[in-house]
Design a protein around this motif. Sequence first.
Motif, PDB file in Angstrom:
ATOM      1  N   PHE A 181      14.066 -10.129  40.416  1.00 21.62           N
ATOM      2  CA  PHE A 181      13.712  -9.801  39.054  1.00 21.62           C
ATOM      3  C   PHE A 181      12.337  -9.126  39.039  1.00 21.62           C
ATOM      4  O   PHE A 181      11.543  -9.297  39.975  1.00 21.62           O
ATOM      5  N   PRO A 182      12.018  -8.370  37.995  1.00 22.14           N
ATOM      6  CA  PRO A 182      10.706  -7.709  37.921  1.00 22.14           C
ATOM      7  C   PRO A 182       9.562  -8.718  37.905  1.00 22.14           C
ATOM      8  O   PRO A 182       9.753  -9.915  37.669  1.00 22.14           O
ATOM      9  N   GLU A 183       8.346  -8.211  38.133  1.00 25.02           N
ATOM     10  CA  GLU A 183       7.176  -9.100  38.109  1.00 25.02           C
ATOM     11  C   GLU A 183       6.817  -9.519  36.696  1.00 25.02           C
ATOM     12  O   GLU A 183       6.169 -10.549  36.487  1.00 25.02           O
ATOM     13  N   ALA A 184       7.206  -8.723  35.699  1.00 26.16           N
ATOM     14  CA  ALA A 184       6.938  -9.063  34.297  1.00 26.16           C
ATOM     15  C   ALA A 184       8.037  -8.474  33.435  1.00 26.16           C
ATOM     16  O   ALA A 184       8.478  -7.346  33.666  1.00 26.16           O
ATOM     17  N   TRP A 185       8.485  -9.256  32.437  1.00 28.27           N
ATOM     18  CA  TRP A 185       9.508  -8.742  31.541  1.00 28.27           C
ATOM     19  C   TRP A 185       9.597  -9.574  30.262  1.00 28.27           C
ATOM     20  O   TRP A 185       9.138 -10.715  30.206  1.00 28.27           O
ATOM     21  N   VAL A 186      10.188  -8.947  29.260  1.00 32.38           N
ATOM     22  CA  VAL A 186      10.613  -9.627  28.043  1.00 32.38           C
ATOM     23  C   VAL A 186      12.090  -9.316  27.861  1.00 32.38           C
ATOM     24  O   VAL A 186      12.510  -8.163  27.991  1.00 32.38           O
ATOM     25  N   TRP A 187      12.872 -10.332  27.592  1.00 31.94           N
ATOM     26  CA  TRP A 187      14.299 -10.143  27.333  1.00 31.94           C
ATOM     27  C   TRP A 187      14.688 -10.994  26.126  1.00 31.94           C
ATOM     28  O   TRP A 187      14.239 -12.142  26.000  1.00 31.94           O
ATOM     29  N   MET A 188      15.485 -10.414  25.252  1.00 32.59           N
ATOM     30  CA  MET A 188      15.972 -11.178  24.103  1.00 32.59           C
ATOM     31  C   MET A 188      17.338 -10.658  23.689  1.00 32.59           C
ATOM     32  O   MET A 188      17.677  -9.488  23.906  1.00 32.59           O
ATOM     33  N   GLN A 189      18.141 -11.543  23.093  1.00 33.89           N
ATOM     34  CA  GLN A 189      19.492 -11.159  22.683  1.00 33.89           C
ATOM     35  C   GLN A 189      19.984 -12.103  21.590  1.00 33.89           C
ATOM     36  O   GLN A 189      19.760 -13.309  21.638  1.00 33.89           O
ATOM     37  N   SER A 190      20.665 -11.516  20.608  1.00 38.73           N
ATOM     38  CA  SER A 190      21.365 -12.310  19.598  1.00 38.73           C
ATOM     39  C   SER A 190      22.511 -11.499  19.021  1.00 38.73           C
ATOM     40  O   SER A 190      22.370 -10.297  18.794  1.00 38.73           O
ATOM     41  N   ASN A 191      23.644 -12.154  18.802  1.00 39.47           N
ATOM     42  CA  ASN A 191      24.712 -11.573  17.995  1.00 39.47           C
ATOM     43  C   ASN A 191      25.142 -12.570  16.921  1.00 39.47           C
ATOM     44  O   ASN A 191      26.294 -12.598  16.500  1.00 39.47           O
ATOM     45  N   ASN A 192      24.158 -13.367  16.499  1.00 38.38           N
ATOM     46  CA  ASN A 192      24.383 -14.304  15.405  1.00 38.38           C
ATOM     47  C   ASN A 192      23.503 -13.922  14.214  1.00 38.38           C
ATOM     48  O   ASN A 192      22.522 -14.602  13.862  1.00 38.38           O
ATOM     49  N   PHE A 193      23.859 -12.804  13.606  1.00 39.59           N
ATOM     50  CA  PHE A 193      23.238 -12.339  12.370  1.00 39.59           C
ATOM     51  C   PHE A 193      24.174 -12.661  11.198  1.00 39.59           C
ATOM     52  O   PHE A 193      25.344 -12.998  11.402  1.00 39.59           O
ATOM     53  N   ASP A 194      23.650 -12.535   9.976  1.00 39.60           N
ATOM     54  CA  ASP A 194      24.492 -12.743   8.796  1.00 39.60           C
ATOM     55  C   ASP A 194      25.530 -11.632   8.652  1.00 39.60           C
ATOM     56  O   ASP A 194      26.536 -11.800   7.976  1.00 39.60           O
ATOM     57  N   ALA A 196      28.472  -9.261  10.009  1.00 38.31           N
ATOM     58  CA  ALA A 196      29.533  -9.328  11.014  1.00 38.31           C
ATOM     59  C   ALA A 196      29.395  -8.177  12.010  1.00 38.31           C
ATOM     60  O   ALA A 196      28.906  -7.096  11.674  1.00 38.31           O
ATOM     61  N   ARG A 197      29.856  -8.420  13.235  1.00 33.90           N
ATOM     62  CA  ARG A 197      29.884  -7.434  14.311  1.00 33.90           C
ATOM     63  C   ARG A 197      28.524  -6.759  14.495  1.00 33.90           C
ATOM     64  O   ARG A 197      28.394  -5.542  14.592  1.00 33.90           O
ATOM     65  N   THR A 198      27.481  -7.602  14.519  1.00 34.15           N
ATOM     66  CA  THR A 198      26.123  -7.123  14.732  1.00 34.15           C
ATOM     67  C   THR A 198      25.548  -7.811  15.959  1.00 34.15           C
ATOM     68  O   THR A 198      25.630  -9.036  16.083  1.00 34.15           O
ATOM     69  N   SER A 199      24.993  -7.030  16.866  1.00 34.01           N
ATOM     70  CA  SER A 199      24.450  -7.582  18.098  1.00 34.01           C
ATOM     71  C   SER A 199      23.242  -6.768  18.535  1.00 34.01           C
ATOM     72  O   SER A 199      23.212  -5.543  18.369  1.00 34.01           O
ATOM     73  N   PHE A 200      22.255  -7.463  19.103  1.00 32.25           N
ATOM     74  CA  PHE A 200      21.020  -6.810  19.526  1.00 32.25           C
ATOM     75  C   PHE A 200      20.597  -7.358  20.879  1.00 32.25           C
ATOM     76  O   PHE A 200      20.619  -8.571  21.112  1.00 32.25           O
ATOM     77  N   MET A 201      20.219  -6.458  21.786  1.00 28.44           N
ATOM     78  CA  MET A 201      19.693  -6.837  23.090  1.00 28.44           C
ATOM     79  C   MET A 201      18.508  -5.946  23.423  1.00 28.44           C
ATOM     80  O   MET A 201      18.555  -4.737  23.215  1.00 28.44           O
ATOM     81  N   LEU A 202      17.435  -6.548  23.928  1.00 25.01           N
ATOM     82  CA  LEU A 202      16.249  -5.792  24.297  1.00 25.01           C
ATOM     83  C   LEU A 202      15.692  -6.331  25.606  1.00 25.01           C
ATOM     84  O   LEU A 202      15.527  -7.543  25.776  1.00 25.01           O
ATOM     85  N   SER A 203      15.412  -5.431  26.537  1.00 22.62           N
ATOM     86  CA  SER A 203      14.761  -5.792  27.794  1.00 22.62           C
ATOM     87  C   SER A 203      13.645  -4.798  28.059  1.00 22.62           C
ATOM     88  O   SER A 203      13.870  -3.582  28.067  1.00 22.62           O
ATOM     89  N   CYS A 219      17.522  -1.100  25.406  1.00 28.66           N
ATOM     90  CA  CYS A 219      17.762  -1.734  24.116  1.00 28.66           C
ATOM     91  C   CYS A 219      19.095  -1.250  23.573  1.00 28.66           C
ATOM     92  O   CYS A 219      19.404  -0.056  23.624  1.00 28.66           O
ATOM     93  N   ALA A 220      19.889  -2.193  23.081  1.00 23.06           N
ATOM     94  CA  ALA A 220      21.191  -1.857  22.496  1.00 23.06           C
ATOM     95  C   ALA A 220      21.329  -2.572  21.162  1.00 23.06           C
ATOM     96  O   ALA A 220      20.968  -3.743  21.026  1.00 23.06           O
ATOM     97  N   PHE A 221      21.861  -1.853  20.182  1.00 25.82           N
ATOM     98  CA  PHE A 221      22.043  -2.398  18.839  1.00 25.82           C
ATOM     99  C   PHE A 221      23.428  -2.012  18.334  1.00 25.82           C
ATOM    100  O   PHE A 221      23.736  -0.829  18.202  1.00 25.82           O
ATOM    101  N   LEU A 222      24.240  -3.003  18.089  1.00 27.79           N
ATOM    102  CA  LEU A 222      25.585  -2.800  17.551  1.00 27.79           C
ATOM    103  C   LEU A 222      25.565  -3.137  16.070  1.00 27.79           C
ATOM    104  O   LEU A 222      25.219  -4.257  15.685  1.00 27.79           O
ATOM    105  N   CYS A 223      25.902  -2.158  15.228  1.00 30.37           N
ATOM    106  CA  CYS A 223      25.840  -2.345  13.781  1.00 30.37           C
ATOM    107  C   CYS A 223      27.026  -1.644  13.131  1.00 30.37           C
ATOM    108  O   CYS A 223      27.206  -0.427  13.313  1.00 30.37           O
ATOM    109  N   LYS A 224      27.841  -2.408  12.411  1.00 31.24           N
ATOM    110  CA  LYS A 224      28.993  -1.865  11.691  1.00 31.24           C
ATOM    111  C   LYS A 224      29.911  -1.060  12.615  1.00 31.24           C
ATOM    112  O   LYS A 224      30.419   0.002  12.272  1.00 31.24           O
TER     113      LYS A 224
END
Length: 322
Positions: A181-194, A196-203, A219-224
């Motif tokens: 893995f890299p020496e430093a990173w931020v990673w986050m993910q959620s597809n539990n928004f109000d 429907a069919r919404t998902s977000f991932m960022l690294s 970064c990926a964002f799924l919306c509608k």
Amino acid sequence: MSIGALFNSYLYHGNSLKKRFFEGWYFKFVDKRKEKSFAVIPGVSTGSSKNESHSFIQFLSGNRNESGNFTYPFKDFHSDTKRFAVEIVDNYFSTERVSLNMKNEKVKIAGEIKIIHPYLWPVRFYSPGIMGPFSFAPFMECYHGVVSMDHSLEGEVEVSGEVINLYGGKGYIEKDWGRSFPEAWVWMQSNNFDHARTSFMLSIATIPWLGRSFTGCLCAFLCKGELYRFTTYKGARINRVDTSGDRISVDLKQREFTIHVDARKTSGAQLISPVQGTMSGKIDESLTSEIHLKVYEGNTLLFEGTGTNSGLEAVGKLKLKD
């Protein structure tokens, strides 16, 4: 690595039995009430010798803040060469279903989960995954792939006597492979928004490159039903990253799009991580964090919402160019 794996990030990349190599798939599950979450990570690790090589399944409980690692001989790992399907003893993982049956002196985990309507990452011969053309670079320290941005679940899993009902729940799948893995990173993910069919991932990570390093983003964002991609190779610029305390703030800009992220990190549990192929590192991951997200297209607010049951990691200190 097989030719099929080169052009499809979902597949297993270690068929050549490389030394100092790891590969793991990350499956995240959240129940319909958003009260219980957990992740399982099947994978392999090959050190500098055969004695250091093994397969494994990690388990992370969000509501319990507990984790565990189940190790198996390397020979117990099997993968399909044409489609994503991985088997480790009595455990099976694919984009259609997950079967769990593992135990040690502390915990027993068993269950059957069906994956419904996965939003699979589009695979193109010129862009086999979220890393785009960087997928073909032969000397990267770590490669990243997204398998399914969002899907529904059916089934139950029993964890040490507690039954987790996943009918109507949400799932997500991604993966990593390489050496470390890299020496430093931020990673986050959620597809539990109000929504429907919404998902977000960022690294965001510090990436070694030709004797130097740079800080890049995926970064990926799924919306509608539409998938938006914001990546370094597409010209995304990281304007700000603040990881002080339990708040993580990120601003991204790519052409007419602007993304503002304000995440709140909650307590988590330790997972093991790869260092030169061996699983000797340790990281802390939360599955109960929150991500407040704003996405603008020009001056128009395209989306605003808060993702709960979010996976979140922040390791090391990221440096941006002035």
